[in-house]
Design an enzyme around this catalytic site. Structure first.
Site, mmCIF file in Angstrom:
data_model
loop_
_atom_site.group_PDB
_atom_site.id
_atom_site.type_symbol
_atom_site.label_atom_id
_atom_site.label_comp_id
_atom_site.label_asym_id
_atom_site.label_seq_id
_atom_site.Cartn_x
_atom_site.Cartn_y
_atom_site.Cartn_z
ATOM 1 N N ASP A 180 -11.921 -30.566 -50.130
ATOM 2 C CA ASP A 180 -12.410 -30.679 -48.711
ATOM 3 C C ASP A 180 -11.686 -31.570 -47.939
ATOM 4 O O ASP A 180 -11.761 -32.613 -48.233
ATOM 5 C CB ASP A 180 -13.894 -31.014 -48.377
ATOM 6 C CG ASP A 180 -14.271 -31.244 -47.162
ATOM 7 O OD1 ASP A 180 -13.495 -30.940 -46.313
ATOM 8 O OD2 ASP A 180 -15.453 -31.434 -46.811
ATOM 9 N N ASP A 193 -8.506 -25.913 -52.100
ATOM 10 C CA ASP A 193 -9.384 -25.308 -50.937
ATOM 11 C C ASP A 193 -10.650 -25.399 -51.019
ATOM 12 O O ASP A 193 -11.364 -25.915 -52.245
ATOM 13 C CB ASP A 193 -8.943 -23.818 -50.913
ATOM 14 C CG ASP A 193 -9.169 -23.124 -49.879
ATOM 15 O OD1 ASP A 193 -10.144 -22.943 -49.329
ATOM 16 O OD2 ASP A 193 -8.024 -22.452 -49.208
ATOM 17 N N TYR A 232 -6.936 -26.379 -30.016
ATOM 18 C CA TYR A 232 -6.300 -26.056 -31.193
ATOM 19 C C TYR A 232 -5.040 -26.765 -30.852
ATOM 20 O O TYR A 232 -4.144 -27.212 -31.719
ATOM 21 C CB TYR A 232 -6.340 -24.577 -31.402
ATOM 22 C CG TYR A 232 -5.543 -24.403 -32.638
ATOM 23 C CD1 TYR A 232 -5.574 -24.501 -33.951
ATOM 24 C CD2 TYR A 232 -4.154 -23.596 -32.180
ATOM 25 C CE1 TYR A 232 -5.028 -24.076 -34.878
ATOM 26 C CE2 TYR A 232 -3.429 -23.204 -33.399
ATOM 27 C CZ TYR A 232 -3.677 -23.520 -34.593
ATOM 28 O OH TYR A 232 -2.855 -23.015 -35.524
ATOM 29 N N ASN A 278 -1.664 -27.328 -45.137
ATOM 30 C CA ASN A 278 -1.666 -26.195 -44.452
ATOM 31 C C ASN A 278 -3.006 -25.794 -43.720
ATOM 32 O O ASN A 278 -3.142 -25.252 -43.062
ATOM 33 C CB ASN A 278 -1.190 -25.058 -45.294
ATOM 34 C CG ASN A 278 -1.538 -23.666 -44.827
ATOM 35 O OD1 ASN A 278 -1.109 -23.140 -43.978
ATOM 36 N ND2 ASN A 278 -2.708 -23.013 -45.359
ATOM 37 N N THR A 321 -2.388 -12.476 -39.713
ATOM 38 C CA THR A 321 -3.158 -12.936 -40.685
ATOM 39 C C THR A 321 -4.478 -12.721 -40.065
ATOM 40 O O THR A 321 -4.820 -12.387 -38.688
ATOM 41 C CB THR A 321 -2.993 -14.386 -41.275
ATOM 42 O OG1 THR A 321 -3.269 -15.326 -40.225
ATOM 43 C CG2 THR A 321 -1.737 -14.387 -41.774
ATOM 44 N N LYS A 364 -2.736 -29.462 -32.890
ATOM 45 C CA LYS A 364 -1.492 -29.198 -33.770
ATOM 46 C C LYS A 364 -0.317 -30.109 -33.049
ATOM 47 O O LYS A 364 0.624 -30.491 -33.773
ATOM 48 C CB LYS A 364 -0.950 -27.931 -33.625
ATOM 49 C CG LYS A 364 -1.914 -26.947 -34.209
ATOM 50 C CD LYS A 364 -1.948 -27.221 -35.781
ATOM 51 C CE LYS A 364 -2.911 -26.346 -36.624
ATOM 52 N NZ LYS A 364 -2.334 -26.729 -38.003
ATOM 53 N N VAL A 373 1.145 -14.876 -36.484
ATOM 54 C CA VAL A 373 1.246 -14.273 -37.655
ATOM 55 C C VAL A 373 0.020 -13.353 -37.870
ATOM 56 O O VAL A 373 -1.211 -13.631 -37.498
ATOM 57 C CB VAL A 373 1.530 -14.890 -38.793
ATOM 58 C CG1 VAL A 373 1.355 -13.987 -40.168
ATOM 59 C CG2 VAL A 373 2.561 -15.901 -38.557
#
Length: 291
Positions: A89, A66, A185, A116, A222, A189, A220
């Site tokens: 990165d 990360d 987005y 992810n 989050t 994807k 979700v």
């Protein structure tokens, strides 16, 4: 137009086999990831953190990659002994090269890579900012592509790990539906989906021994999911964030939002021997929203 139906009869001769003892790869033990070594990007928070925890709970050793160093190290520490963190990165080639080498040295190999890391910037198409498009392309498309590239190079027979394995890319239900406010987005994807399938074909054709699949998570709650609900309400697409969430639930046959555990369990499944004959596939984990 005339529709013509063809009926074919296929006859298969079956020879009975007697098998004594347990069958290797038995599905009952298929979700045991003991001995597997995994690198997971974007694991400092949200879905990635949950996926890392699920992989570890199934027995895998996990390295979180990360750009958020402090949060990433904390997430890795929370997994317990035998796990680790590497600064990564995903948009940078050199960073990937360092990460796969460091992970392989840390764990003694690499069997599982989960791409992810991703970002979502909400906007109406008529108001798209080119800089925001470039950011999403860089993280979601370039980042995943570089992950697949270095995962395959590391796990194929002549790689530094060299024992094959599996790559799991995180796409989105946004790749399969037309939800307002997330056109770019959604496009990124969709690209992850196509990348997954071509990479799986190349891996098979060239004998890399690496399965490549992706999952399509539903919404979700989050930080990213909550942010999307707020954003689409601010754009006037829904009367409030609550109505945005209700709209998603209404579109979902399962009648609820997704949970981190739903997505994490799907990753564990695709990383396991229970999915040993699955490659080039996209697994919807969206409660039926994208069907």
């Amino acid at each position: 137009m005339t529709t013509v139906k063809f009926t074919a009869t296929l006859v298969i001769q079956v020879t009975a086999l007697t098998v004594e003892g347990p069958v290797e790869g038995d599905a009952m033990a298929g979700l045991d990831l003991s001995g597997r070594r995994a690198l997971l990007t974007g694991g400092a928070q949200g879905l990635g953190q949950g996926m890392a925890a699920a992989l570890a709970a199934a027995g895998a050793q996990v390295v979180i990659g990360d750009v958020q160093i402090e949060a990433g190290e904390a997430a890795a520490d929370a997994l317990g002994e035998g796990h680790g963190f590497v600064a990564l990165d995903v948009t940078d080639e050199g960073s990937w090269e360092n990460a796969v080498v460091a992970t392989t040295q840390m764990l003694g190999g690499l069997d599982v890579l989960v791409n992810n890391a991703g970002i979502e910037i909400t906007s109406l198409v008529v108001d798209v900012d080119p800089a925001d498009v470039q950011r999403q392309l860089a993280v979601n498309v370039l980042g995943t592509t570089l992950g697949v590239k270095h995962g395959l190079r590391t796990m194929r027979p002549d790689g530094i790990a060299g024992t094959g394995g599996t790559i799991i890319n995180v796409a989105s239900v946004a790749a399969t539906i037309a939800f307002p406010g997330i056109a770019v987005y959604s496009a990124t994807k969709s690209a992850v989906d196509r990348l997954t399938r071509v990479a799986a074909m190349e891996s098979g054709k060239l004998g890399y021994g690496v399965r490549v699949n992706c999952i399509y998570p539903g919404l979700v709650p989050t930080a990213m999911g909550a942010g999307l609900a707020n954003d689409v309400a601010e754009l006037g697409l829904f009367a409030s964030p609550e109505e945005a969430v209700a709209g998603v639930v209404e579109l979902t046959p399962a009648g609820r939002l997704g949970e981190v555990e739903d997505m994490a369990d799907a990753v564990v499944f695709l990383a396991s021997d229970a999915a040993r004959f699955i490659t080039g596939a996209g697994l919807p984990v969206d409660g039926g929203m994208g069907m």
